[in-house]
Structure formats: structure tokens, C-alpha cells
Design a protein around this motif. Structure first.
Motif, PDB file in Angstrom:
ATOM      1  N   ILE A 314       0.834  -1.211   0.000  1.00 46.24           N
ATOM      2  CA  ILE A 314       0.000   0.000   0.000  1.00 46.24           C
ATOM      3  C   ILE A 314       0.867   1.258   0.000  1.00 46.24           C
ATOM      4  CG2 ILE A 314      -1.990  -1.107   1.052  1.00 46.24           C
ATOM      5  CD1 ILE A 314      -1.156   0.139   3.728  1.00 46.24           C
ATOM      6  N   GLY A 315       2.183   1.071   0.107  1.00 41.24           N
ATOM      7  CA  GLY A 315       3.084   2.198  -0.085  1.00 41.24           C
ATOM      8  C   GLY A 315       2.937   2.810  -1.468  1.00 41.24           C
ATOM      9  N   TYR A 316       2.297   2.090  -2.374  1.00 41.44           N
ATOM     10  CA  TYR A 316       2.020   2.566  -3.730  1.00 41.44           C
ATOM     11  C   TYR A 316       1.317   3.929  -3.706  1.00 41.44           C
ATOM     12  CZ  TYR A 316      -0.043   2.624  -8.452  1.00 41.44           C
ATOM     13  OH  TYR A 316      -0.414   2.972  -9.725  1.00 41.44           O
ATOM     14  N   TYR A 317       0.466   4.132  -2.711  1.00 41.50           N
ATOM     15  CA  TYR A 317      -0.366   5.341  -2.675  1.00 41.50           C
ATOM     16  C   TYR A 317       0.331   6.551  -2.053  1.00 41.50           C
ATOM     17  CZ  TYR A 317      -3.858   1.758  -3.542  1.00 41.50           C
ATOM     18  OH  TYR A 317      -4.551   0.700  -4.072  1.00 41.50           O
ATOM     19  N   GLY A 318       1.576   6.376  -1.616  1.00 40.67           N
ATOM     20  CA  GLY A 318       2.253   7.458  -0.919  1.00 40.67           C
ATOM     21  C   GLY A 318       1.969   7.401   0.567  1.00 40.67           C
ATOM     22  N   LEU A 463      15.289   3.852  11.432  1.00 40.69           N
ATOM     23  CA  LEU A 463      14.977   3.892  10.008  1.00 40.69           C
ATOM     24  C   LEU A 463      15.468   5.145   9.301  1.00 40.69           C
ATOM     25  CD1 LEU A 463      11.271   2.708  10.335  1.00 40.69           C
ATOM     26  CD2 LEU A 463      13.223   1.302   9.660  1.00 40.69           C
ATOM     27  N   GLY A 464      15.938   6.125  10.068  1.00 42.23           N
ATOM     28  CA  GLY A 464      16.270   7.397   9.463  1.00 42.23           C
ATOM     29  C   GLY A 464      15.002   8.223   9.303  1.00 42.23           C
ATOM     30  N   GLU A 465      15.153   9.496   8.986  1.00 43.38           N
ATOM     31  CA  GLU A 465      13.988  10.376   8.910  1.00 43.38           C
ATOM     32  C   GLU A 465      13.028   9.957   7.802  1.00 43.38           C
ATOM     33  OE1 GLU A 465      12.892  15.152   8.657  1.00 43.38           O
ATOM     34  OE2 GLU A 465      14.969  14.486   8.934  1.00 43.38           O
ATOM     35  N   GLN A 466      13.568   9.612   6.627  1.00 45.80           N
ATOM     36  CA  GLN A 466      12.702   9.219   5.511  1.00 45.80           C
ATOM     37  C   GLN A 466      11.998   7.889   5.781  1.00 45.80           C
ATOM     38  OE1 GLN A 466      14.662   8.596   1.739  1.00 45.80           O
ATOM     39  NE2 GLN A 466      12.748   8.634   0.586  1.00 45.80           N
ATOM     40  N   GLY A 467      12.758   6.913   6.294  1.00 47.21           N
ATOM     41  CA  GLY A 467      12.159   5.616   6.596  1.00 47.21           C
ATOM     42  C   GLY A 467      11.085   5.720   7.663  1.00 47.21           C
ATOM     43  N   ALA A 468      11.327   6.535   8.692  1.00 44.06           N
ATOM     44  CA  ALA A 468      10.342   6.717   9.757  1.00 44.06           C
ATOM     45  C   ALA A 468       9.066   7.337   9.209  1.00 44.06           C
ATOM     46  CB  ALA A 468      10.927   7.584  10.865  1.00 44.06           C
ATOM     47  N   LYS A 469       9.207   8.293   8.308  1.00 41.94           N
ATOM     48  CA  LYS A 469       8.034   8.958   7.724  1.00 41.94           C
ATOM     49  C   LYS A 469       7.233   7.999   6.858  1.00 41.94           C
ATOM     50  CE  LYS A 469       6.859  12.357   4.153  1.00 41.94           C
ATOM     51  NZ  LYS A 469       6.556  11.394   3.083  1.00 41.94           N
ATOM     52  N   GLU A 470       7.924   7.234   6.003  1.00 36.72           N
ATOM     53  CA  GLU A 470       7.218   6.420   5.013  1.00 36.72           C
ATOM     54  C   GLU A 470       6.711   5.089   5.567  1.00 36.72           C
ATOM     55  OE1 GLU A 470       8.716   6.175   1.059  1.00 36.72           O
ATOM     56  OE2 GLU A 470       9.882   8.032   1.233  1.00 36.72           O
ATOM     57  N   ILE A 471       7.292   4.620   6.663  1.00 37.95           N
ATOM     58  CA  ILE A 471       6.838   3.339   7.232  1.00 37.95           C
ATOM     59  C   ILE A 471       6.016   3.579   8.498  1.00 37.95           C
ATOM     60  CG2 ILE A 471       7.566   1.130   8.212  1.00 37.95           C
ATOM     61  CD1 ILE A 471      10.032   1.233   6.466  1.00 37.95           C
ATOM     62  N   VAL A 472       6.649   4.154   9.518  1.00 34.52           N
ATOM     63  CA  VAL A 472       5.987   4.319  10.818  1.00 34.52           C
ATOM     64  C   VAL A 472       4.942   5.429  10.786  1.00 34.52           C
ATOM     65  CG1 VAL A 472       6.350   4.791  13.269  1.00 34.52           C
ATOM     66  CG2 VAL A 472       8.028   3.439  12.003  1.00 34.52           C
ATOM     67  N   GLY A 473       5.234   6.517  10.089  1.00 38.64           N
ATOM     68  CA  GLY A 473       4.327   7.659  10.094  1.00 38.64           C
ATOM     69  C   GLY A 473       3.322   7.659   8.958  1.00 38.64           C
ATOM     70  N   ALA A 474       3.182   6.540   8.260  1.00 33.76           N
ATOM     71  CA  ALA A 474       2.282   6.495   7.111  1.00 33.76           C
ATOM     72  C   ALA A 474       0.825   6.721   7.531  1.00 33.76           C
ATOM     73  CB  ALA A 474       2.413   5.147   6.403  1.00 33.76           C
ATOM     74  N   ASP A 475       0.082   7.376   6.663  1.00 34.03           N
ATOM     75  CA  ASP A 475      -1.332   7.698   6.886  1.00 34.03           C
ATOM     76  C   ASP A 475      -2.086   7.257   5.636  1.00 34.03           C
ATOM     77  OD1 ASP A 475      -3.811   8.755   7.392  1.00 34.03           O
ATOM     78  OD2 ASP A 475      -3.150  10.844   7.550  1.00 34.03           O
ATOM     79  N   GLN A 476      -2.625   6.010   5.652  1.00 35.82           N
ATOM     80  CA  GLN A 476      -3.213   5.412   4.446  1.00 35.82           C
ATOM     81  C   GLN A 476      -4.513   4.693   4.794  1.00 35.82           C
ATOM     82  OE1 GLN A 476       0.346   3.214   4.157  1.00 35.82           O
ATOM     83  NE2 GLN A 476       1.077   4.232   2.320  1.00 35.82           N
ATOM     84  N   GLN A 477      -5.626   5.275   4.387  1.00 39.28           N
ATOM     85  CA  GLN A 477      -6.927   4.643   4.567  1.00 39.28           C
ATOM     86  C   GLN A 477      -7.254   3.912   3.264  1.00 39.28           C
ATOM     87  OE1 GLN A 477     -10.212   7.302   5.165  1.00 39.28           O
ATOM     88  NE2 GLN A 477     -11.616   5.687   5.846  1.00 39.28           N
ATOM     89  N   VAL A 478      -7.040   2.595   3.274  1.00 37.00           N
ATOM     90  CA  VAL A 478      -7.095   1.805   2.037  1.00 37.00           C
ATOM     91  C   VAL A 478      -8.336   0.915   2.032  1.00 37.00           C
ATOM     92  CG1 VAL A 478      -5.854   0.169   0.584  1.00 37.00           C
ATOM     93  CG2 VAL A 478      -4.579   1.866   1.923  1.00 37.00           C
ATOM     94  N   SER A 479      -9.002   0.875   0.898  1.00 40.91           N
ATOM     95  CA  SER A 479     -10.240   0.108   0.748  1.00 40.91           C
ATOM     96  C   SER A 479      -9.973  -1.363   0.433  1.00 40.91           C
ATOM     97  CB  SER A 479     -11.082   0.713  -0.370  1.00 40.91           C
ATOM     98  OG  SER A 479     -12.151  -0.144  -0.726  1.00 40.91           O
ATOM     99  N   ALA A 480     -10.773  -2.250   1.028  1.00 39.26           N
ATOM    100  CA  ALA A 480     -10.698  -3.689   0.757  1.00 39.26           C
ATOM    101  C   ALA A 480     -11.842  -4.145  -0.147  1.00 39.26           C
ATOM    102  CB  ALA A 480     -10.737  -4.468   2.072  1.00 39.26           C
ATOM    103  N   GLU A 481     -12.542  -3.208  -0.760  1.00 37.39           N
ATOM    104  CA  GLU A 481     -13.760  -3.542  -1.503  1.00 37.39           C
ATOM    105  C   GLU A 481     -13.490  -4.467  -2.685  1.00 37.39           C
ATOM    106  OE1 GLU A 481     -17.474  -1.330  -3.832  1.00 37.39           O
ATOM    107  OE2 GLU A 481     -16.059  -0.154  -2.622  1.00 37.39           O
ATOM    108  N   LYS A 482     -12.387  -4.264  -3.412  1.00 37.45           N
ATOM    109  CA  LYS A 482     -12.135  -5.106  -4.582  1.00 37.45           C
ATOM    110  C   LYS A 482     -11.936  -6.555  -4.179  1.00 37.45           C
ATOM    111  CE  LYS A 482      -9.330  -5.746  -8.723  1.00 37.45           C
ATOM    112  NZ  LYS A 482      -8.267  -5.214  -9.616  1.00 37.45           N
ATOM    113  N   ALA A 483     -11.182  -6.796  -3.113  1.00 34.48           N
ATOM    114  CA  ALA A 483     -10.973  -8.166  -2.644  1.00 34.48           C
ATOM    115  C   ALA A 483     -12.300  -8.825  -2.315  1.00 34.48           C
ATOM    116  CB  ALA A 483     -10.052  -8.176  -1.426  1.00 34.48           C
ATOM    117  N   GLN A 484     -13.184  -8.082  -1.676  1.00 38.93           N
ATOM    118  CA  GLN A 484     -14.495  -8.625  -1.328  1.00 38.93           C
ATOM    119  C   GLN A 484     -15.341  -8.856  -2.577  1.00 38.93           C
ATOM    120  OE1 GLN A 484     -15.297  -5.456   1.593  1.00 38.93           O
ATOM    121  NE2 GLN A 484     -15.534  -7.039   3.151  1.00 38.93           N
ATOM    122  N   THR A 485     -15.244  -7.964  -3.548  1.00 40.35           N
ATOM    123  CA  THR A 485     -15.969  -8.144  -4.801  1.00 40.35           C
ATOM    124  C   THR A 485     -15.494  -9.395  -5.529  1.00 40.35           C
ATOM    125  OG1 THR A 485     -16.266  -5.751  -5.035  1.00 40.35           O
ATOM    126  CG2 THR A 485     -16.514  -7.079  -7.023  1.00 40.35           C
TER     127      THR A 485
END
Length: 505
Positions: A314-318, A463-485
Motif C-alpha cells: 500500500i506504499g504505492y499510494y504514498g 529507520l532514518g527520517e525518511q524511513g520513519a516517515k514512510e513506514i511508521v508515520g504512514a497515513d493510508q486509509q485503504v479500501s478492501a472492496e475489490k478483494a471482497q468483490t
């Protein structure tokens, strides 16, 4: 000697349950992640003389945490660090369709024998288990202390056997839904509802956190699993040699394979140096391209309807809204890629599957969320803090899209079987939570406080500043609708359900 007895009622036939127990991977699926790990699977199934080796954690959440700390320390140092005790057992008294036993050869107990009896119970069945055991030293203790120790020990056994009951029921239901029970295959060996027959699956990253469970679940479905390994391979063990760094993979080794599940990649959790980032990107792009081009050449010459299920994230979404051009709301598979490093990795990772897709290989990419298991990943790193009462949120309102280890493994196998599964699929649970909610739920399941926020400098040190931001500080509300469909039925709809299962709470 003390005797512990336990019954598990399963709404399946005795023959189907016994057959599932007999298939490769059953022990991996049955052994709880909070109780340890499977080091060696049974050498000859359930038959007399077959041996297996387990790594047994100390009882309770403290034992689970000690193992997690040891794993973290072991990954950070070349010194051998182990948080479990080895347990070697040998099967005996094999009765086809009816029962078997195992006896401890070496391990922490003074003696141990575990008898299992599979019995008909109307239209379902009951598994009756009896453990006759003796603990070291306990016999020399006062009678009252002996009873206390036995009570605590049997409470731990109850915890383990309850997990096994839930896991058995869930796995058998999954296989039934996909036409993979023994009784279904006996009626029609090619019976997979709505899908082409799948008999042989190759898996890269087979020894990883997810890959191990995927291989075990495939084995439970009656699928032949061929593990892709670097260096020398053992064809007798169903191994396939490949070297993504050198770009070598013999097409003949994949000719008989119906599907490839590609999960290999350089570990992500490390300080985000330029060298580390290059390894993360190159390992995913080059390995995926090698598999995709190999499958493309095979499918072009022999159109068999092969399948490629490739890893992604889900890192795909930023990592944050700022990395995704102001897009708000739940992220779906149609949402564009983000602009940070991990988004670039995931985008190029997925693009590398193109040769396979263009050649007619059905291709799907699983965008995995935050996997929940004490055997590794984010949860195992949080356990030490929460166990000692020093846990707390890694943020506040940031969305965390999680998925249980059992759901991500089962979803991947489901995509193999489902002929409609193509393109990206979000591998996340249906109910994401905020960072603050995650902390409260984990603390509740562990019966610990969660009042101490994790200081921001902690993840940055690792993780360093970038790693901490992109892994630990990630903010991603991702939908599971396709899997259920696509017909995937989640085992764990809520984070609480998932954590209670994997932690045995």
C-alpha cells in the motif's frame, strides 16, 4: 502423570479433516505464532517414525515477547540469538483416517505423549486429544505448588488448542469454498469452482513471514508447492533455483508450473540509506521482471492460462496525503501512485509484471498492508513496549490499514484460484483504524496500558527520517472492496479479532 484432554468439534467429515491433517503444511498452519515456530515439518507426514522440530516459546505473552526481542536482536547482530527451546517429536500409532500420536524425543518436558482420535459425530466430526505429560523438577515441589504449576501449564495448552481449533475450522472452510477438500477432489480432481485446475504453484520468498504461510495453505489445498531458492536447489524437495541478481532462471523449471506467487524482495525495515534504498528497489524490479519474462516466453509457446501473483504494498499510494496530490477518502486500486520513495518502488515493481500480462498470463498484484503477527513485522516490534506497560500510539489520527497474517496468506491463494482476479488488489482488512485506535485495541487485547506515546526520535534512530516517515508515520486509509468483490471472505474483520487470534488472548 498428569493428563490433559481437549475436544474440537468441526462441521466437516472425519475423512476430510484427517486428510487435511495429513497434507504438507498442516503443522505450520496449526502451530500458533504466539507459541513459537515450526523449524522442521514432519519428515514423512503422519506416519510412524516421521519426525518434526518445533521452536517452543515460554508460556504467556512474556514468552512471545522474549522470542520477538530475540528475533529483533538476531537481525541486528551476527551472533546467534534464540528466544525459544527446540522440541523434537516423533509420530507413532498411525491409524489411517482415525488417529495418530506423537512423543517427545527431546525438549523442555520430562515426558510428553499427545494422542489424537478423529471420530464421527453425525454429519460432522470431533477431534479428541489427550496429552500425557510430566514436567521437569515439578515432582519435587510441594503438592499445592505442583497443582498450581499444572493449572498454569494446562491453561497454556488450552490457549494453544483453542487456536488450533479456530485455525482448523477456518482453513477447512477456505478449502471447501475453493473445492479443495479431499471429498470434493475425489468427485472431480479438477474441481475448482469457476477456475482452471491448479496443481503446481511456485513460490518465491517461501521462507518469509507471508511466504511460509502461503506455502502451508497451498499444501493444505492439495497443491504441489515448488519453492524458489537462491543458490543450489534440491529438485527432490521440489525446489527451483534462481538468481535474480544474476538474472538467471531456467524456463524449464517453470514449464509445469500453473502459477507463480512472487513474494521475494530485500527486507524493507532498515535505515533508509542510498545503498539500502537501491537494494529495496532493484531486488523487487529485477526479480519480478525475471519471473515475468520467463513466464511470458513459456505462455507464448504454450498457452496454458498460467497465473502470476506478484507482491506489492500500500506504499504505492504514498505515505501521507501530501504525497498523493491532495486525494482524500479511502484509497482504491484506481487511485494514482504517490510521489515518495516507496510509491516509486511499488509503481516500478508492478510495472515489471507487464511482460507476463502482455503474453496472456493472468497477472495480479497484491498491495499488502500492515501484517499482524507476533512472528515478525510491526506487531513483534511493539510487543516489548506493551508487555512492560510502556506502549503507546505511534501517532494520532493517521490511518493504519492492517491485515492479519492468515487473511493475507489466504487472499493470495484466493487470487490464484479466482480467474477474475487481475491487476492490483489491496491486501488490507475491511476496517482500518487510526494510530490512536490501534494502540488502544492492542493494549486492551494485551491487558496493558497505552498511555505513553512513542517519541518521534525512536523510529528515526532505526529507520532514518525518511524511513520513519514512510513506514511508521504512514497515513493510508485503504479500501478492501475489490478483494471482497472478488469473493474473498475475511476471517478477521476487526483488528481486535485479528490480534486476539494471533496473540491467543
Amino acid at each position: 502423570m498428569p493428563i490433559f484432554e481437549y475436544e474440537t468439534h468441526l462441521p466437516f467429515s472425519r475423512e476430510d479433516v484427517f486428510d487435511w491433517y495429513s497434507r504438507p503444511g498442516a503443522l505450520v498452519r496449526l502451530h500458533p505464532p504466539f507459541a513459537g515456530r515450526v523449524i522442521e515439518e514432519p519428515s514423512n507426514g503422519l506416519k510412524d517414525g516421521s519426525e518434526s522440530v518445533l521452536g517452543i516459546n515460554l508460556p504467556s505473552i512474556f514468552g512471545t515477547t522474549l522470542a520477538a526481542v530475540a528475533d529483533i536482536a538476531g537481525s541486528a547482530t551476527p551472533l546467534p540469538v534464540r528466544g525459544y527451546t527446540k522440541w523434537r517429536a516423533r509420530h507413532t500409532d498411525f491409524r489411517p483416517g482415525r488417529g495418530f500420536a506423537d512423543e517427545m524425543i527431546s525438549g523442555p518436558a520430562k515426558s510428553w505423549r499427545h494422542d489424537r482420535s478423529f471420530e464421527d459425530d453425525g454429519t460432522s466430526m470431533v477431534l479428541r486429544e489427550k496429552v500425557t505429560y510430566e514436567l521437569p523438577v515439578v515432582g519435587k515441589l510441594p503438592s499445592a505448588v505442583q497443582k498450581l504449576v499444572s493449572r498454569q501449564f494446562e491453561a497454556e495448552l488450552t490457549r494453544i488448542f483453542a487456536f488450533r481449533g479456530r485455525q482448523s475450522s477456518d482453513d477447512l472452510a477456505f478449502h471447501q469454498a475453493h473445492g479443495r477438500l479431499a471429498s470434493q477432489l475425489a468427485l472431480d480432481p479438477h474441481h475448482v469452482p469457476g477456475a482452471a485446475p491448479v496443481k503446481v504453484v511456485a513460490v518465491s520468498g517461501a521462507t518469509g513471514l507471508i511466504g511460509r504461510q502461503v506455502c502451508a495453505l497451498l499444501g493444505g489445498a492439495g497443491i504441489e508447492v515448488r519453492r524458489m531458492v537462491r543458490g543450489s536447489a534440491d529438485p527432490q524437495a521440489g525446489e527451483i533455483a534462481w538468481d535474480p541478481d544474476a538474472g538467471t532462471l531456467d524456463p524449464e523449471s517453470l514449464r509445469e508450473v500453473d502459477a507463480v506467487i512472487h513474494l521475494a524482495g530485500h527486507p524493507l525495515a532498515s535505515r533508509f540509506t542510498e545503498e539500502h534504498k537501491k537494494k529495496v528497489l532493484d531486488s523487487r524490479v529485477e526479480g519480478t521482471a525475471l519471473i515475468a519474462t520467463t513466464l511470458a516466453s513459456l505462455e507464448s509457446a504454450d498457452q496454458r492460462g498460467r497465473v502470476l501473483i506478484s507482491g506489492s504494498a500500500i506504499g504505492y499510494y504514498g505515505a501521507t496525503p501530501a504525497d498523493r496530490s491532495g486525494i482524500s477518502g479511502p484509497l482504491t486500486e484506481d487511485s494514482p501512485a504517490g510521489s515518495d520513495f516507496l510509491a516509486e518502488v511499488c509503481e516500478k515493481w508492478e510495472e515489471s509484471t507487464a511482460p507476463a500480462k502482455n503474453a496472456g498470463v493472468r497477472t495480479a498484484m497484491i498491495r499488502t498492508g500492515i501484517v499482524q503477527t507476533p512472528a515478525g513485522g510491526a506487531l513483534s516490534q511493539l510487543l516489548p513496549l506493551y508487555t512492560v506497560g510502556a506502549g503507546g500510539p505511534l501517532g494520532d489520527k493517521e490511518w493504519q490499514s492492517w491485515i492479519s497474517i492468515d487473511d493475507i496468506a489466504a487472499m493470495i491463494v484466493h487470487l490464484v484460484f479466482n480467474p477474475e482476479a487481475e491487476g492490483p488488489v489491496n491486501g488490507v482488512g475491511p476496517e482500518p483504524v487510526t494510530a490512536k485506535q490501534y494502540s488502544k485495541i492492542l493494549a486492551s487485547v494485551m491487558r496493558r496500558p497505552s498511555a505513553i506515546p512513542v517519541p518521534a526520535f525512536g523510529p528515526k534512530l532505526v529507520l532514518g527520517e525518511q524511513g520513519a516517515k514512510e513506514i511508521v508515520g504512514a497515513d493510508q486509509q485503504v479500501s478492501a472492496e475489490k478483494a471482497q468483490t472478488l469473493g474473498y471472505a475475511f476471517r478477521h474483520h476487526t483488528l481486535k479479532e485479528a490480534l486476539e487470534h494471533v496473540l491467543g488472548s
